[in-house]
Scaffold this active site. Structure first.
Site: not given
Ligand SMILES: *Cc1c(COP(=O)(O)O)cnc(C)c1O
Length: 435
Positions: A144, A239, A267
């Site tokens: 994701y 990511d 995060k």
């Molecule tokens: C949570 C997450 C996102 C998205 O971040 P948001 O702040 O919710 O938009 C993107 N990549 C990874 C790996 C994530 O865990």
């Protein structure tokens, strides 16, 4: 356990908010029952509107790595507030923040702040495309990367749980530029690159996946991607929105010793406030406006309150790297405890764990990718989740999520978590026997 107020609030919420929530997984659809409406949290505990107390194993999906409302972060936010809340102009704190991130994260030479992980990944692929002049992107099934159109293809967790891996509203034109491969399958990636010569701008990956449950990369997988990207002029994007500042102060890239070209962060970086960032090699980041031709902007980017919180968080993590040793110890105690109970009950379920992330998958298969993750019995997970909640442990409400532990967990909390698992897994064992 009385959760009447949460029930009432959920009914009310659904009158005004789609599904009653501002992010789909919060609706508890995958586990049944009613979502808890949260009133407050402190340290290792979170409290719902009915004043029930739970031990926290989600921690806002990662940011609360020091526990909730850590005094240093609270103080940093409080100190920033009298100076107003937003200027839309550069600040000294942004410079300090950027300098600190560059020092902490191996791949990052230049960094741009945004407001969420989603924004970070959307910008990163635009930069990769601008830099290479190519259109296509490879992502991995079950990973994701936020809710940007280009990523909503085989997108894991929320999307997976909701049964709509390909979101409505994403055009075919966008989808055709996103190619997907199974996680941990280097041969599949090579085949995609061969089939699309000189067309792949970037490969984006969660270097440790957390959005199909916790799935770790096999020994040579990331190194193989690194080599392939070097050979083919492809931008490798890690990511690390989830893993950044969690698996090590320099993220998964530090822990695993592989340096990507670009990194996306989120995060933890905001200490709980809405912050994201993307950064990487100078020559690639110099494509970003106003130096280069890739446009990206944000009215609230580098927001002073958010920067104060994030800077306080990162400073602690940078100055106290023992936190990571402690986090791993805590997590291993929990997973070893669960493993023992599984054995006693003759349940052969799979636990994946790395650092302070882990998932218990209700499958006997080794979970190495999206397909093996999906062999999990999600109904059993739902029962397990409810039983854990009953015993006062707050888990992610989906089989396809990782848990994120905080350093606030005490020895007593660890015991409580293990005992709750004993209770929940005994129920599961009974259920399985009856079938
Ligand atoms: C949570 C997450 C996102 C998205 O971040 P948001 O702040 O919710 O938009 C993107 N990549 C990874 C790996 C994530 O865990």
């Amino acid at each position: 356990m009385n959760t009447q107020k949460s029930k009432e609030l959920f009914a009310e919420a659904q009158k005004y908010i789609p599904g009653g929530v501002n992010s789909p997984v919060r609706a508890f659809k995958a586990v049944g029952g009613n979502p808890l409406f949260i009133k407050k949290a402190k340290g290792a505990y979170i409290y719902d509107e009915d004043d029930n107390q739970y031990i926290e194993l989600i921690n806002s999906w990662g940011p609360m790595i020091l526990g909730h409302a850590h005094p240093a972060i609270e103080a940093a936010i409080a100190a920033a507030i009298p100076n107003s809340f937003s200027y839309g102009a550069p600040t000294k704190r942004e410079v300090e923040m950027a300098e600190l991130i560059v020092a902490m994260v191996p791949s990052v030479e230049r960094i741009r702040m945004v407001n969420s992980g989603t924004e970070a990944t959307m910008a990163a692929i635009r930069v990769a495309r601008g830099f290479t002049g190519r259109s296509k992107m490879i992502k991995f099934q079950g990973c994701y990367h936020g809710h940007g159109d280009a990523f909503l293809i085989a997108a894991g967790s929320g999307a997976l749980t909701m049964g709509t891996p390909d979101s409505a509203g994403v055009t075919k034109g966008v989808a055709q530029d996103t190619l997907t491969a199974p996680y941990n399958d280097l041969a599949a990636v090579k085949a995609l690159v061969e089939a699309n010569p000189s067309q792949i701008a970037c490969i984006i990956i969660e270097p440790v996946a957390g959005n199909m449950g916790c799935v770790t990369p096999s020994a040579d997988f990331l190194e193989g991607l690194r080599t392939l990207c070097d050979q083919e002029g492809i931008v490798l994007i890690f990511d690390e929105v989830m893993t950044g500042f969690r698996l090590a102060k320099g993220g998964a890239q530090e822990l695993l010793g592989i340096t990507p070209d670009l990194t996306t962060l989120g995060k933890i970086i905001g200490g709980g406030l809405p912050v994201g960032a993307y950064g990487g090699k100078k020559e690639i980041m110099d494509c970003v406006s106003p130096v280069g031709k890739v446009y990206q902007a944000g009215t609230l980017s580098g927001n002073p309150i958010a920067m104060a919180a994030g800077y306080a968080m990162l400073t602690i993590l940078n100055e106290q790297p023992d936190i990571y040793i402690q986090l791993t110890k805590i997590t291993e105690k929990v997973t070893e405890g669960i493993q023992k109970i599984l054995k006693e009950l003759s349940l052969n379920y799979t636990i994946n764990q790395i650092g302070s992330m882990y998932s218990l998958f209700f499958t006997e298969e080794k979970v190495v990718d999206f397909d093996t993750a999906k062999t999990s019995n999600t109904q059993l997970f739902g029962k397990y989740f409810q039983a854990m909640l009953q015993k006062g442990v707050y888990l992610a409400p989906s089989q396809f999520e990782s848990l994120f532990l905080s350093v606030a967990l005490s020895e007593e909390n660890i015991e409580q978590i293990i005992e709750a698992n004993r209770f929940a897994l005994q129920q599961i064992a009974q259920e399985v026997q009856e079938v």
